[in-house]
Design a protein around this motif. Structure first.
Motif, PDB file in Angstrom:
ATOM      1  N   THR A  43     -77.072  19.366 -21.492  1.00  0.00           N
ATOM      2  CA  THR A  43     -76.236  19.726 -22.638  1.00  0.00           C
ATOM      3  C   THR A  43     -76.300  18.593 -23.656  1.00  0.00           C
ATOM      4  OG1 THR A  43     -74.298  18.666 -21.659  1.00  0.00           O
ATOM      5  CG2 THR A  43     -74.595  21.014 -21.203  1.00  0.00           C
ATOM      6  N   GLN A  44     -75.823  18.893 -24.860  1.00  0.00           N
ATOM      7  CA  GLN A  44     -75.826  17.860 -25.901  1.00  0.00           C
ATOM      8  C   GLN A  44     -75.016  16.651 -25.469  1.00  0.00           C
ATOM      9  OE1 GLN A  44     -74.485  19.253 -29.683  1.00  0.00           O
ATOM     10  NE2 GLN A  44     -76.493  20.128 -30.189  1.00  0.00           N
ATOM     11  N   ALA A  45     -73.880  16.936 -24.827  1.00  0.00           N
ATOM     12  CA  ALA A  45     -73.022  15.843 -24.391  1.00  0.00           C
ATOM     13  C   ALA A  45     -73.739  14.988 -23.340  1.00  0.00           C
ATOM     14  CB  ALA A  45     -71.716  16.388 -23.830  1.00  0.00           C
ATOM     15  N   GLN A  46     -74.442  15.628 -22.446  1.00  0.00           N
ATOM     16  CA  GLN A  46     -75.200  14.868 -21.443  1.00  0.00           C
ATOM     17  C   GLN A  46     -76.264  13.997 -22.108  1.00  0.00           C
ATOM     18  OE1 GLN A  46     -76.164  18.384 -19.076  1.00  0.00           O
ATOM     19  NE2 GLN A  46     -75.378  17.367 -17.220  1.00  0.00           N
ATOM     20  N   HIS A  47     -76.963  14.570 -23.075  1.00  0.00           N
ATOM     21  CA  HIS A  47     -77.973  13.804 -23.817  1.00  0.00           C
ATOM     22  C   HIS A  47     -77.363  12.577 -24.475  1.00  0.00           C
ATOM     23  CE1 HIS A  47     -81.836  15.706 -23.530  1.00  0.00           C
ATOM     24  NE2 HIS A  47     -81.346  16.915 -23.796  1.00  0.00           N
ATOM     25  N   ARG A  48     -76.241  12.802 -25.135  1.00  0.00           N
ATOM     26  CA  ARG A  48     -75.594  11.707 -25.867  1.00  0.00           C
ATOM     27  C   ARG A  48     -75.199  10.590 -24.904  1.00  0.00           C
ATOM     28  NH1 ARG A  48     -70.352  11.688 -26.307  1.00  0.00           N
ATOM     29  NH2 ARG A  48     -70.244  13.950 -26.228  1.00  0.00           N
ATOM     30  N   VAL A  49     -74.554  10.988 -23.803  1.00  0.00           N
ATOM     31  CA  VAL A  49     -74.098   9.986 -22.846  1.00  0.00           C
ATOM     32  C   VAL A  49     -75.282   9.258 -22.210  1.00  0.00           C
ATOM     33  CG1 VAL A  49     -72.972   9.712 -20.607  1.00  0.00           C
ATOM     34  CG2 VAL A  49     -71.872  11.069 -22.393  1.00  0.00           C
ATOM     35  N   LEU A  50     -76.325   9.985 -21.909  1.00  0.00           N
ATOM     36  CA  LEU A  50     -77.509   9.352 -21.320  1.00  0.00           C
ATOM     37  C   LEU A  50     -78.056   8.290 -22.274  1.00  0.00           C
ATOM     38  CD1 LEU A  50     -79.566   9.151 -19.042  1.00  0.00           C
ATOM     39  CD2 LEU A  50     -80.848  11.024 -20.092  1.00  0.00           C
ATOM     40  N   LYS A  51     -78.059   8.630 -23.564  1.00  0.00           N
ATOM     41  CA  LYS A  51     -78.541   7.670 -24.553  1.00  0.00           C
ATOM     42  C   LYS A  51     -77.667   6.417 -24.578  1.00  0.00           C
ATOM     43  CE  LYS A  51     -79.592   8.371 -29.086  1.00  0.00           C
ATOM     44  NZ  LYS A  51     -79.564   9.294 -30.260  1.00  0.00           N
ATOM     45  N   GLU A  52     -76.336   6.635 -24.483  1.00  0.00           N
ATOM     46  CA  GLU A  52     -75.416   5.487 -24.462  1.00  0.00           C
ATOM     47  C   GLU A  52     -75.708   4.587 -23.259  1.00  0.00           C
ATOM     48  OE1 GLU A  52     -71.630   7.801 -26.637  1.00  0.00           O
ATOM     49  OE2 GLU A  52     -71.607   7.489 -24.461  1.00  0.00           O
ATOM     50  N   LEU A  53     -75.938   5.236 -22.129  1.00  0.00           N
ATOM     51  CA  LEU A  53     -76.210   4.465 -20.914  1.00  0.00           C
ATOM     52  C   LEU A  53     -77.501   3.681 -21.047  1.00  0.00           C
ATOM     53  CD1 LEU A  53     -75.437   6.948 -17.967  1.00  0.00           C
ATOM     54  CD2 LEU A  53     -73.916   5.380 -19.173  1.00  0.00           C
ATOM     55  N   ASP A 112     -61.567  -3.022 -19.484  1.00  0.00           N
ATOM     56  CA  ASP A 112     -62.782  -3.829 -19.407  1.00  0.00           C
ATOM     57  C   ASP A 112     -64.033  -2.966 -19.491  1.00  0.00           C
ATOM     58  OD1 ASP A 112     -61.990  -2.671 -16.988  1.00  0.00           O
ATOM     59  OD2 ASP A 112     -63.125  -4.113 -15.796  1.00  0.00           O
ATOM     60  N   LEU A 113     -63.846  -1.668 -19.526  1.00  0.00           N
ATOM     61  CA  LEU A 113     -64.997  -0.764 -19.541  1.00  0.00           C
ATOM     62  C   LEU A 113     -65.153  -0.101 -20.903  1.00  0.00           C
ATOM     63  CD1 LEU A 113     -64.269   1.112 -16.180  1.00  0.00           C
ATOM     64  CD2 LEU A 113     -65.646  -0.938 -16.504  1.00  0.00           C
ATOM     65  N   ASP A 114     -66.380   0.158 -21.293  1.00  0.00           N
ATOM     66  CA  ASP A 114     -66.617   1.005 -22.459  1.00  0.00           C
ATOM     67  C   ASP A 114     -66.535   2.446 -21.990  1.00  0.00           C
ATOM     68  OD1 ASP A 114     -67.148  -1.136 -24.261  1.00  0.00           O
ATOM     69  OD2 ASP A 114     -69.084  -1.393 -23.250  1.00  0.00           O
ATOM     70  N   LEU A 115     -66.294   3.330 -22.930  1.00  0.00           N
ATOM     71  CA  LEU A 115     -65.989   4.692 -22.543  1.00  0.00           C
ATOM     72  C   LEU A 115     -67.036   5.688 -23.037  1.00  0.00           C
ATOM     73  CD1 LEU A 115     -63.612   6.073 -21.116  1.00  0.00           C
ATOM     74  CD2 LEU A 115     -62.577   6.417 -23.354  1.00  0.00           C
ATOM     75  N   SER A 116     -67.521   6.520 -22.110  1.00  0.00           N
ATOM     76  CA  SER A 116     -68.379   7.647 -22.492  1.00  0.00           C
ATOM     77  C   SER A 116     -67.752   8.922 -21.963  1.00  0.00           C
ATOM     78  CB  SER A 116     -69.767   7.528 -21.850  1.00  0.00           C
ATOM     79  OG  SER A 116     -70.532   6.533 -22.473  1.00  0.00           O
ATOM     80  N   VAL A 117     -67.848   9.970 -22.712  1.00  0.00           N
ATOM     81  CA  VAL A 117     -67.244  11.220 -22.261  1.00  0.00           C
ATOM     82  C   VAL A 117     -68.238  12.371 -22.370  1.00  0.00           C
ATOM     83  CG1 VAL A 117     -65.344  12.833 -22.579  1.00  0.00           C
ATOM     84  CG2 VAL A 117     -65.001  10.422 -23.089  1.00  0.00           C
ATOM     85  N   ILE A 118     -68.433  13.096 -21.274  1.00  0.00           N
ATOM     86  CA  ILE A 118     -69.162  14.364 -21.357  1.00  0.00           C
ATOM     87  C   ILE A 118     -68.110  15.432 -21.605  1.00  0.00           C
ATOM     88  CG2 ILE A 118     -70.700  15.997 -20.204  1.00  0.00           C
ATOM     89  CD1 ILE A 118     -71.823  13.825 -18.553  1.00  0.00           C
ATOM     90  N   ASP A 119     -68.034  15.861 -22.855  1.00  0.00           N
ATOM     91  CA  ASP A 119     -66.912  16.733 -23.213  1.00  0.00           C
ATOM     92  C   ASP A 119     -67.376  18.172 -23.405  1.00  0.00           C
ATOM     93  OD1 ASP A 119     -68.448  16.229 -25.395  1.00  0.00           O
ATOM     94  OD2 ASP A 119     -66.855  15.339 -26.608  1.00  0.00           O
ATOM     95  N   GLN A 120     -68.335  18.566 -22.610  1.00  0.00           N
ATOM     96  CA  GLN A 120     -68.909  19.891 -22.806  1.00  0.00           C
ATOM     97  C   GLN A 120     -69.404  20.357 -21.436  1.00  0.00           C
ATOM     98  OE1 GLN A 120     -72.512  19.484 -25.042  1.00  0.00           O
ATOM     99  NE2 GLN A 120     -72.512  21.599 -25.758  1.00  0.00           N
ATOM    100  N   LEU A 121     -69.126  21.577 -21.107  1.00  0.00           N
ATOM    101  CA  LEU A 121     -69.620  22.108 -19.839  1.00  0.00           C
ATOM    102  C   LEU A 121     -70.959  22.794 -20.066  1.00  0.00           C
ATOM    103  CD1 LEU A 121     -66.412  23.664 -18.253  1.00  0.00           C
ATOM    104  CD2 LEU A 121     -67.517  21.506 -17.660  1.00  0.00           C
TER     105      LEU A 121
END
Ligand code: ADP
Ligand code: MG
Length: 817
Positions: free
Chosen positions: A376-386, A563-572
């Motif tokens: 999903t788009q959200a997964q793509h975005r989060v993967l890029k952040e990681l 202490d953590l940065d935040l990523s959210v997969i906000d899409q199913l």
């Protein structure tokens, strides 16, 4: 002393105003007169006056039996007498009630330097605190004077607005200033109590104090009182029942007629006593607290000074100052907390060499291509952040949130694969053995689509064709044989194993990595901060990815995981169904069972979650066994039923889960261990017993166990006798599907401690800050960041007090995260 005619005059004037109905005093004038006259006659000094007084026959007036005309005449004659008496005696009664002066808190007494006493002295140095009283305070966690200053009321009663008696409203909390006409001991429901009639220029009202007969003696006629409390109705008349009260004297009010603090009490602490004590302590000691906030910051944010904030938090002059006091003190808590977590992040990122992991595009592409679905788009975005974090010279420190089923595992697997492609090891940690096993099999399944299974041993798979050398994936759980475990541990140390999946067994001392580059922690709320920190200490400076399916409200995330940065997969992923959720009445149990039978007949499977029993895992297991037996013998004798509980060995659990997954079982009866992460696409029914006892997030997790396949899925909630909060929760879960919204509601209903199931180690003790203070929290965080930018180690002289306070508040900060 001379005659004080005031109380009687007021009553008679009132009686006159009310039309001589004998309604001016509760209980009738005769009773009042008898009482008043008995006392008054003592104070008349001249014989002449005393004779006239006696002629009025106030002691046995018989007012009740007079006609209206007679009453009028009599009342006027008494009033005439009183006027004369007052003039004659030169005694002037108090003409009218003065409003309660809203005297500002006096500036606390000048510091009286006492040798060897500081705000860190034990509370026994306070005059009036005996060692037995100190013991009671200790029970509330109050040991030092500082603790006392920070022992805040849980709320205030607003008794600051005075009402005339004639305008009292039943059911409201009201405050009056009144004179005592008479007070006496009476019996109420067999209890010795005090009853008083008090009045002001507009009327009078009855006041009772249950179980407190001694008060009667303290309330002489004409004592001026402030009375604050709820107005009730008794036989059609207003009455105050056990209200707060205080004599009006020339000093600041504490108990009534103001914003009155209510303190948390324990056995043997009385509220009036505590209030009086707190007033003295605050007046004497609040001014001795050092304001540790840099003055620039305090002025920028228009925060009260600390001493004033403490004093106003206890005995506020008005609502506005009360609010400002709370804001200042809440800011302190959040600010210190942010300094703590950001400080940890700073130490953690700076103190250690990094393991940069670059993105090997061909490997990544091959992996993504092989998936049976598109990210999903959200997964793509989060993967890029990681991936961009992993490439950086500082170790990643990231929290990944995503709804149940949002596809976090795939994303984490891609990241682990990148670590392996850079010749680093990756670790994947799950909260339970079942989940570790499931992750192991999921990851192996995903890898088998891009690589060839080269080698397969117990708890170990090896794939070729993917990296330049075979990628070995291992499962390390507490339950495998010692010799096999040692063998796997050795191969981890040798660097022979690329990805290792396990439970907390992974962070035990004997597990050493060759070159740990990335640690993924799944469903982190089962891991305390200490476990997180242990994991970080493995190897030289692994990147850490914490994943959770429990949506954490932003405030909590910033507080606990600041202490953590935040990523959210906000899409199913597309096509996910809404799980039909229904709260069933106890009498619908049979139809729930019938529904399960029908679903099973159609080839589906069901979960039945046993009631939550808090005592112990052993008791919970026993209850689950009993439920399992009942269901298999009495309810579903023809169906295949499995049982899962926390007392079973990992091998047993694994066997049951495998049976359930492969369809050899129709129904799985389980304790709440099944809560997290389990993936059975063919399961369509989730039945939760005693659903009212679970939190919303937990119920949402249960519900997330179904609906993972194509078929419409259902969640049925049974509750025997839900409390009000329980019913509220069930209503919400029936209607809300969104995990974040549920988490916010959960937090509101249950507070942060319970939100995580168990109280987290490291969860700060927030007294003033609320987790709904998002804006204040963001402010504290940005101020903390700003401060660190200017003075990273708080070394400047103006930051010394702050550094000291930080060390005091978080002495264990060294163990953090
Ligand atoms: P989570 O761990 O976030 O609860 P999982 O990673 O276990 O979710 O994914 C849940 C299910 O959804 C798995 O069966 C997974 O294969 C599948 N899945 C993951 N991402 C996608 C996607 N983009 N499209 C379709 N299905 C997906
Ligand atoms: Mg998962």
């Amino acid at each position: 002393m001379s005659l004080n005619a005031e109380p009687l005059r007021k009553i008679l004037e009132l009686e006159c105003k009310k039309g001589y109905l004998d309604s001016a005093v509760i209980g009738g004038l005769d009773r009042f007169l008898r009482n008043w006259a008995g006392q008054a006659v003592e104070s008349i000094t001249t014989t002449q006056l005393r004779n006239r007084f006696n002629k009025l026959r106030l002691v046995n007036s018989n007012y009740a039996s007079l006609t209206k005309e007679q009453r009028k005449e009599w009342v006027n004659s008494v009033l005439d007498f009183l006027a004369e008496a007052e003039r004659g005696e030169g005694e002037k009664g108090e003409a009218r009630l003065t409003p309660i002066a809203s005297r500002p808190s006096p500036r606390p007494r000048a510091n009286r330097p006492v040798v060897n006493q500081s705000i860190d002295s034990p509370i026994t140095v306070v005059r009036g605190i005996s060692s037995s009283l100190a013991t009671r305070f200790n029970k509330l966690g109050v040991k030092t004077i500082r603790d006392l200053l920070y022992f805040f009321p849980h709320r205030h009663l607003d008794y600051s607005q005075r009402k005339p008696i004639s305008q009292l409203t039943e059911g409201n909390e009201e405050t009056i200033v009144a004179n005592v006409w008479q007070a006496q001991e009476i019996r109420l429901g067999g209890r010795r109590s005090t009853e008083a009639i008090v009045g002001d220029e507009t009327g009078n009202v009855r006041v009772v104090w249950f179980n407190n007969p001694y008060l009667a003696k303290n309330l002489a006629t004409n004592t001026r009182l402030v009375i604050s409390g709820r107005v009730s109705l008794f036989k059609g008349r207003h009455v105050f029942e056990s209200p707060e009260w205080e004599r009006v004297e020339d000093k600041e009010l504490i108990h009534a007629g103001r914003l009155v603090p209510l303190y948390p009490l324990t056995q043997g602490l009385r509220s009036r006593q505590v209030r009086k004590l707190m007033k003295e302590v605050v007046d004497q000691w609040a001014w001795q607290t050092a304001d540790f906030l840099p003055s620039g910051l305090r002025e920028r944010q228009k925060l009260l000074e600390l001493p004033q904030a403490i004093s106003q938090a206890h005995f506020p002059e008005d609502e506005d100052l009360k609010t400002r006091a709370r804001v200042r003190l809440a800011f302190d808590e959040l600010f210190l907390l942010q300094l703590g977590v950001l400080g940890k992040k700073r130490d953690w990122q700076e103190g250690q060499p990094s393991s940069p992991i670059s993105t090997k595009t061909p490997v990544l592409e091959a992996f993504l291509q092989s998936l049976p679905f598109e990210l999903t788009q959200a997964q793509h975005r989060v993967l890029k952040e990681l991936l961009s974090d992993l490439e950086k010279p500082q170790p990643m420190s990231r929290l990944l949130q995503g709804e149940v089923g949002s596809g976090k595992t795939v994303v984490a697997t891609a990241a682990l694969l990148m670590a392996a492609a850079n010749d680093y090891q990756g670790a994947f940690m799950a909260p339970t053995e079942i989940l570790a096993e499931q992750h192991f099999s999921t990851i192996c399944q995903l890898l088998s689509r891009v690589g060839q299974l080269e080698e397969k041993e117990d708890y170990l798979h090896s794939y070729s064709g993917l990296l330049s050398r075979p990628l070995t994936v291992a499962l390390l759980i507490g339950d495998i044989t010692q010799s096999r475990k040692r063998e796997l541990q050795q191969r981890i140390l040798d660097g022979d194993i690329g990805i290792v999946i396990g439970t907390h067994a992974l962070i035990q001392k004997e597990v050493e990595f060759h070159r740990l580059g990335l640690a993924v922690v799944d469903e982190q709320h089962r891991f305390g901060v200490t476990q997180r920190s242990a994991l970080r200490q493995k190897g030289s400076s692994p990147h850490v990815l914490v994943m959770t399916a429990t949506p954490i409200p932003r405030t909590l995330a910033l507080t606990l995981y600041g202490d953590l940065d935040l990523s959210v997969i906000d899409q199913l992923p597309p096509g996910r169904q809404v799980i039909k959720t229904k709260w069933l009445k106890p009498e619908q149990r049979a139809s729930a069972y019938a529904f399960i039978k029908r679903q099973v007949a159609e080839g589906r499977q069901a979960f039945i979650i046993c009631p939550l029993i808090e005592e112990s895992e052993a008791i919970q297991a026993r209850a689950a066994i009993a439920e399992y037996e009942r269901l298999s013998q009495e309810v579903f004798p023809e169906l295949r039923i499995g049982l899962l509980h926390g007392r079973m060995s990992a091998a047993e659990k694994d066997r049951v889960m495998r049976h359930f997954r492969s369809g050899e079982l129709d129904i799985l009866v389980a304790t709440p261990v099944v809560e997290v992460g389990i993936d059975i696409p063919n399961a369509t029914v989730m039945l939760v017993e005693s659903a009212d006892r679970f939190g919303l997030s937990q119920l949402h997790q249960f519900r997330g166990r179904v609906g993972r396949g194509q078929e419409q899925s259902y969640c049925m909630l049974l509750a025997q006798n839900p409390s009000e909060v329980g019913r509220a929760r069930l209503d919400i879960i029936e209607n809300v599907q969104d995990g974040f919204q549920l988490a916010e509601e959960d937090l509101k209903l249950r507070g942060p401690g319970e939100f995580f199931g168990t109280r987290q180690s490291g969860l700060p003790d927030l007294r003033m800050a609320k987790l709904s203070d998002v804006a204040l929290l963001e402010l504290a965080r940005s101020e903390a960041i700003r401060l660190f930018e200017k003075d990273k180690n708080l070394e400047k002289p103006e930051h010394k007090p702050l550094a000291k306070e930080l060390a005091r508040v978080w002495p264990e900060a060294g163990e953090w995260s």
